[in-house]
Design an enzyme around this catalytic site. Sequence first.
Site, mmCIF file in Angstrom:
data_model
loop_
_atom_site.group_PDB
_atom_site.id
_atom_site.type_symbol
_atom_site.label_atom_id
_atom_site.label_comp_id
_atom_site.label_asym_id
_atom_site.label_seq_id
_atom_site.Cartn_x
_atom_site.Cartn_y
_atom_site.Cartn_z
ATOM 1 C CG ASP A 23 54.378 25.580 56.330
ATOM 2 O OD1 ASP A 23 55.197 26.429 56.780
ATOM 3 O OD2 ASP A 23 52.931 25.753 56.537
ATOM 4 C CG ASP A 25 51.599 29.058 60.927
ATOM 5 O OD1 ASP A 25 50.665 28.984 61.703
ATOM 6 O OD2 ASP A 25 52.479 29.126 61.084
ATOM 7 C CG ASP A 199 49.859 25.842 53.521
ATOM 8 O OD1 ASP A 199 51.372 26.151 54.200
ATOM 9 O OD2 ASP A 199 48.855 27.119 53.778
#
Length: 250
Positions: A23, A25, A199
């Site tokens: 991922d 961001d 996240d």
Amino acid sequence: MMTSPPDSPPPVSLLQGAALFLDFDGTLVELAERPELVRVDARLAALLERLRMKLNGRVAIISGRSVDSILGLFGPLPITIAGSHGLEVQSYDGKRSLPERPVALDRILQTMTDFAHTTPGLLVEEKPFGAALHYRGAAHMEDAANALARTLADETALHLQTGKMMVELRVGGGDKGSALRRLMAESPMRGFTPVFLGDDDTDEPAMVAAAEHGGAGILIGAPRESSARYRLPDVDATLDWLERACEGAA
């Protein structure tokens, strides 16, 4: 399927024989008030290049951002990028596959923009195949933003996607999990063990897909219910671990 909160750090040997999925961001860079404020520094750019070389190209970014947004931050990037939650994919050789953009997105963007103009701190992000309403700068508008998104989803039949301080409407039919499965079926990932780092709630389908293929997910951030097997506390710890794991990767 969510499990108990993971709290063990991943072993540095985890990238041996791995296909690495990242991922962006909140995983490789800190979240910013506005998506366009994020910057890629020399450390991250060099790290991705080292990982690409050590893993013989078995590195991919799977992001809610568009492919063009990722390329705008890195410049030319000879790794696979699955953008818009996997709806658009640009392979390491530059070939790109895209879905059709629905006409309803124009109305959704206008409605979200009109809504955002009523409250300072709200931000509308236009994407190639979706529209996101960010309320990080106006947290008290969370319920109203989600209510608007649910109404628009009901009216247009587009997919409703929640995330950290944002809500998004986008083309359906895919998520980060289906993107990982698709890439695992192709060269150079096929036959290796997937490791996914993320996240957000939007990353959970990819955690599940990695486990289905005999691999593991790594949750970045505070402990929470997740399908990840391991956890790292923040972006700095993630970059530190990737640098150490890269040394033994092959």
